[in-house]
Design a protein around this motif. Structure first.
Motif, PDB file in Angstrom:
ATOM      1  N   UNK A  57     -11.260  11.805  -6.680  1.00  9.06           N
ATOM      2  CA  UNK A  57     -12.368  10.865  -6.549  1.00  9.06           C
ATOM      3  C   UNK A  57     -12.082   9.501  -7.163  1.00  9.06           C
ATOM      4  N   UNK A  58     -11.359   9.481  -8.289  1.00  8.68           N
ATOM      5  CA  UNK A  58     -11.103   8.204  -8.953  1.00  8.68           C
ATOM      6  C   UNK A  58      -9.791   8.246  -9.712  1.00  8.68           C
ATOM      7  N   UNK A  59      -9.345   7.078 -10.148  1.00 11.04           N
ATOM      8  CA  UNK A  59      -8.102   6.982 -10.913  1.00 11.04           C
ATOM      9  C   UNK A  59      -8.202   7.752 -12.225  1.00 11.04           C
ATOM     10  N   UNK A  60      -9.406   7.843 -12.768  1.00 16.49           N
ATOM     11  CA  UNK A  60      -9.600   8.533 -14.045  1.00 16.49           C
ATOM     12  C   UNK A  60      -9.320  10.030 -13.955  1.00 16.49           C
ATOM     13  N   UNK A  61      -9.246  10.544 -12.735  1.00 14.63           N
ATOM     14  CA  UNK A  61      -8.999  11.970 -12.546  1.00 14.63           C
ATOM     15  C   UNK A  61      -7.520  12.339 -12.601  1.00 14.63           C
ATOM     16  N   UNK A  62      -6.660  11.350 -12.854  1.00  9.47           N
ATOM     17  CA  UNK A  62      -5.222  11.586 -12.970  1.00  9.47           C
ATOM     18  C   UNK A  62      -4.798  11.376 -14.414  1.00  9.47           C
ATOM     19  N   UNK A  63      -3.747  12.078 -14.818  1.00  5.95           N
ATOM     20  CA  UNK A  63      -3.277  11.958 -16.200  1.00  5.95           C
ATOM     21  C   UNK A  63      -1.770  11.740 -16.239  1.00  5.95           C
ATOM     22  N   UNK A  64      -1.321  11.157 -17.335  1.00  2.43           N
ATOM     23  CA  UNK A  64       0.110  10.914 -17.510  1.00  2.43           C
ATOM     24  C   UNK A  64       0.888  12.214 -17.567  1.00  2.43           C
ATOM     25  N   UNK A  65       0.254  13.270 -18.066  1.00  2.00           N
ATOM     26  CA  UNK A  65       0.924  14.565 -18.163  1.00  2.00           C
ATOM     27  C   UNK A  65       1.305  15.099 -16.788  1.00  2.00           C
ATOM     28  N   UNK A  66       0.586  14.654 -15.772  1.00  2.00           N
ATOM     29  CA  UNK A  66       0.879  15.085 -14.401  1.00  2.00           C
ATOM     30  C   UNK A  66       1.899  14.176 -13.722  1.00  2.00           C
ATOM     31  N   UNK A  67       2.381  13.187 -14.435  1.00  2.00           N
ATOM     32  CA  UNK A  67       3.327  12.252 -13.839  1.00  2.00           C
ATOM     33  C   UNK A  67       2.655  11.104 -13.137  1.00  2.00           C
ATOM     34  N   UNK A  68       1.441  10.768 -13.554  1.00  2.00           N
ATOM     35  CA  UNK A  68       0.690   9.681 -12.931  1.00  2.00           C
ATOM     36  C   UNK A  68       0.561   8.497 -13.882  1.00  2.00           C
ATOM     37  N   UNK A  69       0.918   7.316 -13.401  1.00  2.00           N
ATOM     38  CA  UNK A  69       0.718   6.077 -14.135  1.00  2.00           C
ATOM     39  C   UNK A  69       0.017   5.109 -13.195  1.00  2.00           C
ATOM     40  N   UNK A 107       0.853  -1.184   0.000  1.00  2.00           N
ATOM     41  CA  UNK A 107       0.000   0.000   0.000  1.00  2.00           C
ATOM     42  C   UNK A 107       0.886   1.229   0.000  1.00  2.00           C
ATOM     43  N   UNK A 108       0.689   2.092  -0.999  1.00  2.00           N
ATOM     44  CA  UNK A 108       1.464   3.331  -1.095  1.00  2.00           C
ATOM     45  C   UNK A 108       0.510   4.512  -0.907  1.00  2.00           C
ATOM     46  N   UNK A 109       0.597   5.147   0.238  1.00  2.00           N
ATOM     47  CA  UNK A 109      -0.172   6.368   0.472  1.00  2.00           C
ATOM     48  C   UNK A 109       0.564   7.503  -0.245  1.00  2.00           C
ATOM     49  N   UNK A 110      -0.167   8.252  -1.059  1.00  2.00           N
ATOM     50  CA  UNK A 110       0.479   9.238  -1.909  1.00  2.00           C
ATOM     51  C   UNK A 110       1.040   8.607  -3.169  1.00  2.00           C
ATOM     52  N   UNK A 111       0.459   7.485  -3.573  1.00  2.00           N
ATOM     53  CA  UNK A 111       0.968   6.739  -4.722  1.00  2.00           C
ATOM     54  C   UNK A 111       0.352   7.116  -6.053  1.00  2.00           C
ATOM     55  N   UNK A 112      -0.409   8.202  -6.096  1.00  2.00           N
ATOM     56  CA  UNK A 112      -1.107   8.570  -7.329  1.00  2.00           C
ATOM     57  C   UNK A 112      -0.234   9.382  -8.280  1.00  2.00           C
ATOM     58  N   UNK A 113       0.858   9.949  -7.777  1.00  2.00           N
ATOM     59  CA  UNK A 113       1.730  10.751  -8.643  1.00  2.00           C
ATOM     60  C   UNK A 113       3.103  10.867  -8.004  1.00  2.00           C
TER      61      UNK A 113
END
Length: 244
Positions: A42-54, A12-18
């Motif tokens: 709210x969801x994974x769909x709210x993150x983008x690769x442009x922000x450094x999120x995979x 489990x990574x807290x802060x693991x979205x970016x």
């Protein structure tokens, strides 16, 4: 035997979205782990690769660590927990941390929530004889003139790492930390997006490059692995030589 094989392990990574947390999460996934992550949206769909999120292959949960009640209510369905990485972080620029509301906001995320998350999952880590990794910063080792809350909270995170390590070793939990230097993430754009500041920063780094989330991930994999089985309470500085 591959000591860095995490097949069958739960992370489990807290802060693991970016940023750094996301790099660590993907590194564990690449080594076979089942990886859950937390982010504020709210969801994974709210993150983008442009922000450094995979977020590919990761199980996403919403969690606002600035809210003690949200952490208390957080209940992800995990059969076990072998590795907990606390990579949440906040910073305020333009002297925002000199105002007490700003100071409290940053300390709540960068320090208070570490203890809240660590104690919440203490039982699960004890049952799995697991590993806790706290991400602090090289800011813990020098002044950061414009960011008193960031500095104080990251210094506190290093102390918390030592203290929890001693307290929880008897439970079979190894607690260690990582102190990143200047890593290219959205949180450091105030420096990396400014050519003059970036040039000055690179001149202070012996390796002459910014760190990457993958650089930090290597240290996390090591600390969670059997290779680090006798390492307790240490914070590894991963900074390309910045604070030498």
């Amino acid at each position: 035997m591959n000591a860095l094989d995490f097949t069958g392990r739960s992370v489990l990574v807290v802060g693991g979205s970016s940023g750094i947390g996301n790099g660590i999460a993907q590194a564990f996934r690449a080594q076979g782990a089942q990886v859950n992550i937390c982010g504020t949206r709210a969801s994974a769909a709210d993150y983008s690769a442009e922000e450094g999120s995979d977020l590919q292959g990761l199980t996403y949960h919403q969690l606002d660590v600035s809210s003690p009640s949200a952490i208390e209510a957080f209940a992800p369905k995990l059969d076990r927990l072998d590795v907990l990485v606390l990579a949440q972080g906040a910073v305020l620029y333009r002297r925002g941390e000199f105002a007490m509301d700003g100071f409290r906001k940053v300390v709540e995320v960068n320090l208070m929530s570490l203890m809240a998350c660590a104690t919440k999952f203490h039982g699960a880590l004890r049952d799995a004889k697991g590993s806790l990794i706290i991400v602090s910063s090289t800011a813990a080792y020098h002044s950061t003139m414009g960011n008193p809350a960031y500095n104080a909270s990251k210094t506190g995170a290093v102390g918390l790492t030592r203290t929890l390590a001693e307290a929880w070793a008897e439970d079979g939990i190894r607690v260690n930390g990582i102190a990143p230097g200047l890593v290219d993430t959205k949180m450091t754009k105030v420096t990396t997006a400014n050519p003059q500041r970036l040039t000055g920063a690179l001149q202070r780094i012996p390796l002459r490059r910014l760190g990457t989330p993958q650089d930090m991930a290597g240290a996390a994999l090591f600390l969670a692995s059997p290779l680090a089985s006798y390492i307790v309470g240490q914070t590894i500085v991963v900074d390309g030589g910045l604070i030498l």
